[in-house]
Design an enzyme around this catalytic site. Structure first.
Site, short mmCIF file in Angstrom:
data_model
loop_
_atom_site.label_atom_id
_atom_site.label_comp_id
_atom_site.label_asym_id
_atom_site.label_seq_id
_atom_site.Cartn_x
_atom_site.Cartn_y
_atom_site.Cartn_z
CE LYS A 12 -28.75 57.48 16.80
NZ LYS A 12 -28.24 58.50 15.85
CD GLU A 68 -39.44 52.71 5.63
OE1 GLU A 68 -38.66 52.19 4.92
OE2 GLU A 68 -39.51 53.93 5.35
CB CYS A 74 -36.43 53.49 1.20
SG CYS A 74 -37.66 54.24 2.13
CD GLU A 121 -31.82 50.57 0.43
OE1 GLU A 121 -32.86 51.28 0.45
OE2 GLU A 121 -31.56 50.05 1.24
#
Length: 508
Positions: free
Chosen positions: A179, A254, A288, A396
């Site tokens: 997905k 991850e 990331c 982040e």
């Protein structure tokens, strides 16, 4: 074969493009100007069930295929991807807003190379050699497929992340239901179509588009899914792990990153400045592993800040289809506003925005005349004077924002580098081999570069420590994630009454 036949539907199940049965449609938007790239029907739970059923049906034959047979078809897939490279790059840029030169020179070639790597790796699933470890038995180890894998990929590198999920899973003999993020599903659907064109059997690779709260959670919770692989934020990763726990699924996560960029006082300043600009702005900072926190030893601090500010001013924002454009828009207007919020709160809390910020509302033009106010653009932003425990240093941001902080001793620099919940990637900049060895040993991250930041290669693993998750993508190590180890033991004595039986009943 037309890989863009997703316009006729939004799911790729059992080798066919089908229209989802859900009643919700989603508009895939070009973030450079807000135009519609495609409209897709989002998958319902019933569509997810159909995809899982297709994967279950294909599993027995695919898992029993020889490594050579799987390698052969993966090799053909690399060829199909290469034949359609320009098409993939065009669609990837349209749905994400990333510059066409990044799609053309990084995303698509990297995906082709990764496919070629796993064509070879499929033939190298190995275990411990057989041997008589007990003296009376021969033992050996089998590596076997886990089963149906449910994977969820992110929006920042839709094509590459789809490949990182699909390739090791099917190379190891699993089947998969992927997905993709609802914002950017198109190249994942194209990848599935390429799998069919290459001759990968129907049902081995399935792609369903849909929202995380419906299709995603249903896939993660599905009792016939044996493993879940997720790439995305740490917050959502925790939710995925929670849902997977109910059926004791294996998980591969991850997650987020907040990569430190540590510059010691003996570093090549020009190299560090150029490296910081490239590493902080790749994919508009939506990476990331991007450099987000630069810690610079005090003798080089002022020159580093000035150098980065000068290069940021020269970065060319514009139409992402223009080969000269360096920086495209962020993936959506909502995400642009989220990034801008980090910057404005940092300013309010006393940090200095040296350069950058949100594109103004007065018809700001790009290098090619593009009206940047029509898209989700955010200027390269350099921040100093932030506190180590502030949101802009610890959170982040996932945008073109670099925070620079000074440090004095080596010990302080390494301590600050590790002072974050994340541990995905980092870099150390020094000409001293002893400093570099210490940094690579002490920085808690899954990858530490020395005198560079960002390059990845198919042969080496990618994955994090701490809140950045666990498990490895790419490389031979990723096959460990997608296989389970079975110990097989044969009696070699042909004796009916084993000596060890007496410990349970009877005499010697």
């Amino acid at each position: 074969m037309d890989l863009t036949s997703f316009s006729a539907g939004a799911q790729h199940i059992a080798g066919r493009v089908v229209t989802g049965s859900g009643d919700e449609r989603f508009r895939v938007v070009n973030p450079a100007d807000g135009s519609t790239v495609e409209e897709v029907v989002l998958a319902s739970p019933a569509d997810v069930d159909a995809a899982v059923d297709a994967a279950r049906t294909a599993l027995p034959e695919w898992s029993r295929a020889t490594p050579g047979a799987r390698a052969e078809v993966l090799g053909r897939l690399a060829g199909v991807l290469a034949d359609h490279a320009e098409e993939f790059a065009r669609v990837e840029t349209a749905q994400t807003g990333k510059p066409i030169k990044l799609s053309t020179e990084f995303d698509v070639p990297g995906t082709i190379d990764n496919t070629a790597f796993f064509a070879g790796a499929a033939r190298n699933l190995e275990g411990k050699a057989a041997g008589e470890y007990s003296g009376d038995h021969t033992s050996y180890v089998r590596r076997e497929a886990i089963g149906v894998v449910g994977s969820i990929s992110p929006w920042n590198y839709p094509l590459q992340m789809a490949a990182w999920k699909i390739l090791p899973a099917i190379a190891a003999g699993n089947t998969i239901v992927l997905k993709p993020a609802e914002l950017t599903p198109l190249t994942s659907l194209m990848f599935a179509a390429a799998c069919t064109e290459a001759g990968i059997p129907d049902g081995v690779v399935n792609v369903v588009t849909g929202a995380g709260r419906t299709a995603g959670e249903h896939l993660v919770s599905h009792p016939a899914v044996s493993m879940v692989s997720f790439t995305g934020s740490t917050a959502v990763g925790k939710r995925v792990a929670e849902l997977a726990t109910a059926t004791v699924k294996r998980t591969h996560l991850e997650l987020g990153g907040k990569a430190p960029f540590v510059v010691f006082d003996d570093a090549d300043l020009e190299a560090a400045v150029h490296g910081a600009v490239a590493a902080s702005l790749i994919n508009s900072g939506q990476d990331c592993t991007a450099a987000t926190r630069a810690y610079v030893q005090r003798p080089l601090y002022e020159a580093f800040v000035a150098g980065v500010a000068d290069l940021y001013a020269a970065v060319r924002l514009g139409d992402p289809r223009n080969p000269q454009t360096d920086l495209g828009p962020l993936v959506s207007f909502a995400h642009r506003d989220r990034v801008a919020g980090f910057v404005e709160r940092a300013r309010r809390d006393g940090a200095t925005v040296v350069t950058g910020g949100t594109v103004g509302a007065n018809g700001t033009k790009g290098h090619d005349g593009t009206d940047l106010t029509l898209g989700a653009y955010h200027l390269p932003t350099l921040i100093t004077g932030a506190a180590q425990d502030s949101e802009v240093v610890q959170g982040e941001i996932f945008g073109p924002v670099l925070v620079v902080l000074p440090f004095d001793s080596d010990e302080e620099g390494l301590r600050l580098a590790n002072d974050t919940p994340y541990g995905l990637a980092a870099s150390a900049w020094t000409r001293d081999v002893h400093r570099s060895l210490r940094a690579t040993r002490e920085i808690a991250a899954g990858c530490v570069w020395v005198n560079d930041h960002i390059p990845i290669i198919s042969e080496m693993p990618h994955g994090g420590y701490k809140a950045s998750g666990y498990g490895k993508d790419m490389s031979q190590y990723s096959l460990d994630e997608y296989t389970q180890v079975k110990h097989v033991m044969y009696d070699t004595t042909a004796v009916a009454r084993k000596d060890w039986h007496r410990t349970i009943f009877g005499d010697r």
